[in-house]
Design a protein around this motif. Structure first.
Motif, mmCIF file in Angstrom:
data_model
loop_
_atom_site.group_PDB
_atom_site.id
_atom_site.type_symbol
_atom_site.label_atom_id
_atom_site.label_comp_id
_atom_site.label_asym_id
_atom_site.label_seq_id
_atom_site.Cartn_x
_atom_site.Cartn_y
_atom_site.Cartn_z
ATOM 1 N N THR A 80 -5.384 -6.640 -5.044
ATOM 2 C CA THR A 80 -5.632 -4.784 -4.060
ATOM 3 C C THR A 80 -6.320 -4.193 -4.563
ATOM 4 O O THR A 80 -7.644 -4.094 -4.162
ATOM 5 C CB THR A 80 -4.507 -4.731 -3.089
ATOM 6 O OG1 THR A 80 -3.910 -6.176 -2.812
ATOM 7 C CG2 THR A 80 -4.927 -4.507 -1.737
ATOM 8 N N ALA A 98 -0.740 -7.189 3.942
ATOM 9 C CA ALA A 98 -2.424 -7.981 5.119
ATOM 10 C C ALA A 98 -1.815 -7.404 6.065
ATOM 11 O O ALA A 98 -2.673 -7.514 6.966
ATOM 12 C CB ALA A 98 -1.925 -9.772 4.892
ATOM 13 N N PRO A 102 -5.457 -5.094 5.863
ATOM 14 C CA PRO A 102 -6.259 -6.969 5.953
ATOM 15 C C PRO A 102 -7.172 -7.560 5.493
ATOM 16 O O PRO A 102 -7.122 -7.893 4.408
ATOM 17 C CB PRO A 102 -6.183 -7.369 7.091
ATOM 18 C CG PRO A 102 -6.203 -6.178 8.309
ATOM 19 C CD PRO A 102 -5.531 -5.070 7.407
ATOM 20 N N ALA A 105 -6.743 -7.298 1.731
ATOM 21 C CA ALA A 105 -5.728 -8.183 1.529
ATOM 22 C C ALA A 105 -6.022 -9.178 -0.119
ATOM 23 O O ALA A 105 -6.408 -9.818 0.409
ATOM 24 C CB ALA A 105 -4.043 -8.451 2.151
ATOM 25 N N VAL A 107 -5.413 -13.125 -1.296
ATOM 26 C CA VAL A 107 -5.155 -14.280 -0.713
ATOM 27 C C VAL A 107 -4.725 -15.571 -1.336
ATOM 28 O O VAL A 107 -4.969 -15.685 -2.578
ATOM 29 C CB VAL A 107 -6.484 -15.275 0.333
ATOM 30 C CG1 VAL A 107 -7.697 -15.443 -0.859
ATOM 31 C CG2 VAL A 107 -5.750 -16.034 1.355
ATOM 32 N N ARG A 230 -9.560 -11.538 -2.105
ATOM 33 C CA ARG A 230 -10.398 -12.089 -0.339
ATOM 34 C C ARG A 230 -12.286 -11.759 -0.913
ATOM 35 O O ARG A 230 -12.770 -12.802 -0.582
ATOM 36 C CB ARG A 230 -10.312 -11.175 0.283
ATOM 37 C CG ARG A 230 -10.685 -11.744 2.102
ATOM 38 C CD ARG A 230 -10.089 -10.650 2.720
ATOM 39 N NE ARG A 230 -8.035 -11.011 2.954
ATOM 40 C CZ ARG A 230 -7.861 -12.023 3.150
ATOM 41 N NH1 ARG A 230 -7.715 -13.440 3.826
ATOM 42 N NH2 ARG A 230 -6.439 -12.020 3.512
ATOM 43 N N PRO A 324 0.421 -10.913 10.062
ATOM 44 C CA PRO A 324 -1.091 -11.530 9.897
ATOM 45 C C PRO A 324 -0.546 -13.278 10.215
ATOM 46 O O PRO A 324 0.168 -13.671 10.246
ATOM 47 C CB PRO A 324 -0.961 -11.717 8.052
ATOM 48 C CG PRO A 324 0.304 -10.076 7.706
ATOM 49 C CD PRO A 324 0.920 -10.530 9.435
ATOM 50 N N GLU A 328 -4.572 -16.323 7.286
ATOM 51 C CA GLU A 328 -4.982 -15.454 6.265
ATOM 52 C C GLU A 328 -4.253 -15.295 4.775
ATOM 53 O O GLU A 328 -4.689 -14.528 3.981
ATOM 54 C CB GLU A 328 -4.310 -13.582 6.965
ATOM 55 C CG GLU A 328 -5.716 -13.714 8.261
ATOM 56 C CD GLU A 328 -5.166 -12.122 8.709
ATOM 57 O OE1 GLU A 328 -5.519 -11.338 8.277
ATOM 58 O OE2 GLU A 328 -4.247 -12.398 9.880
ATOM 59 N N VAL A 329 -2.941 -15.179 4.694
ATOM 60 C CA VAL A 329 -1.818 -15.295 3.534
ATOM 61 C C VAL A 329 -2.309 -16.293 3.141
ATOM 62 O O VAL A 329 -2.297 -16.514 1.230
ATOM 63 C CB VAL A 329 -0.810 -15.825 4.164
ATOM 64 C CG1 VAL A 329 0.469 -15.301 3.107
ATOM 65 C CG2 VAL A 329 -0.360 -14.168 5.395
#
Length: 345
Positions: A80, A98, A102, A105, A107, A230, A324, A328-329
């Motif tokens: 992160t 997230a 968001p 974060a 993935v 991300r 989330p 997104e995760v």
């Protein structure tokens, strides 16, 4: 005049009739990836080392640097922060970030620990028989331990008053000894981490320890996955795909030949106890990476509905500001073909 490598290539091409574009440009093509592991060198990291040593990363145009980690939650934090492009860490820590940040974060892209490994360990003769018995007791664990981080969620599910549980931190190398000496009543950890770390310091886990597993109390959570930042996923999709192809190939080879896999682990740290680490590797494959769902979806993927439930559980228990989405995760779009991923161990 400064003559560059590209200039020399062009001159050579002109002299020989070969197009400069067809000449080797390996040094220019390699995409650099810094990766942080979940922990210090251990057996269940073998596939990363195999992919590095056998040139599988290089074949995908990748220059991968692998560093030891400080805990599965810490790995997520490091990705992160931008210190690393990739990590091997706890998806639940990713869910937490997230929900709060968001845009920052990481993935998840390849799920490895599809069965929850989180546990609280007590001595065999301890009066602590159920989670409720932890009230009024002291439980210790490393600050970045995944089970410790998830304790508020576990306490809610298991109907434990978390405010009545005293939590203390210790360095990982003292965890099992402090439990046996009675300096704490229980310890947080991953099942196979504690089990085999105990063996390394002369403790017989079968005789001396009992495990209160989160999964036995309804916490059907995913755990450690390969994650990417991300921004890296957005800018380098082919590199992410190639990374997973290389690691997946190495996982399949580890399944077929654990002894070979251990050769690559021992190359990193010759002082490891090979047989214990081999046991840890095999136990991790059979237990933490062998959820029944992989017969249908294959290792590396997640069940969408199960992931949604896990996200909701973590969000509710920790009072997170938003929920989330599963997309997104976790992003499954970079996974190797289903036929190439293991179905059972």
């Amino acid at each position: 005049m400064h003559i560059t490598r590209r200039t020399l290539a062009a001159v050579f091409a002109a002299a020989t009739g070969i197009a400069a574009a067809t000449l080797p440009t390996t040094a220019l093509a390699q995409t650099k990836i810094k990766m942080v592991l979940n922990w210090k060198y251990q057996g269940p990291q073998a596939w990363f080392f195999i992919a590095q040593d056998k040139g599988y990363f290089k074949a995908e145009g990748l220059d991968v640097e692998i560093d030891q980690g400080e805990g599965s939650s810490a790995s997520i934090t490091k990705v992160t922060s931008g210190a690393y492009q990739a990590g091997f860490g706890d998806l639940n820590a990713l869910i937490d970030i997230a929900a709060k940040r968001p845009a920052d974060a990481p993935v998840g892209v390849y799920m490895l620990y599809n069965t929850p490994p989180f546990t609280i360990v007590v001595k065999k003769d301890s009066p602590i028989k159920t989670p409720k018995d932890l009230e009024g007791k002291t439980v210790g664990g490393p600050a970045n331990d995944g089970a410790l981080k998830l304790f508020p969620a576990f306490a809610k599910v298991a109907k434990v008053d978390a405010s009545k549980v005293n939590i203390t931190n210790m360095t990982p190398n003292l965890r099992e000894q402090m439990l046996l000496r009675g300096q704490v009543d229980a310890i947080f950890g991953y099942v196979n981490t504690v089990y085999f770390s105990a063996k390394l310091v002369g403790i017989d886990p079968e005789r001396d320890l009992r495990f209160i597993n989160y999964g036995d109390y309804g916490m059907d959570l995913y755990s450690n996955a390969i994650v990417f930042s991300r921004s890296f996923v957005k800018d380098n999709p082919k590199a992410v795909q190639g990374f997973l192809k290389a690691v997946n190939r190495a996982i399949n080879e580890s399944l077929a030949n654990p002894e070979m896999a251990m050769d690559h682990v021992m190359k990193r740290e010759p002082l490891l106890k090979r047989e214990v680490e081999k046991e840890r590797l095999v136990a991790t494959l059979k237990q933490e990476m062998n959820h029944p769902e992989i017969a249908k979806i294959g290792l590396g993927d997640v069940d969408g509905e199960r992931l949604k439930r896990a996200i909701a559980m973590v969000v509710e228990a920790n009072g997170l500001p938003r929920t989330p989405t599963a997309d997104e995760v976790f992003d499954r779009s970079f996974l190797p073909a289903r036929a190439e991923r293991a179905s059972k161990f």
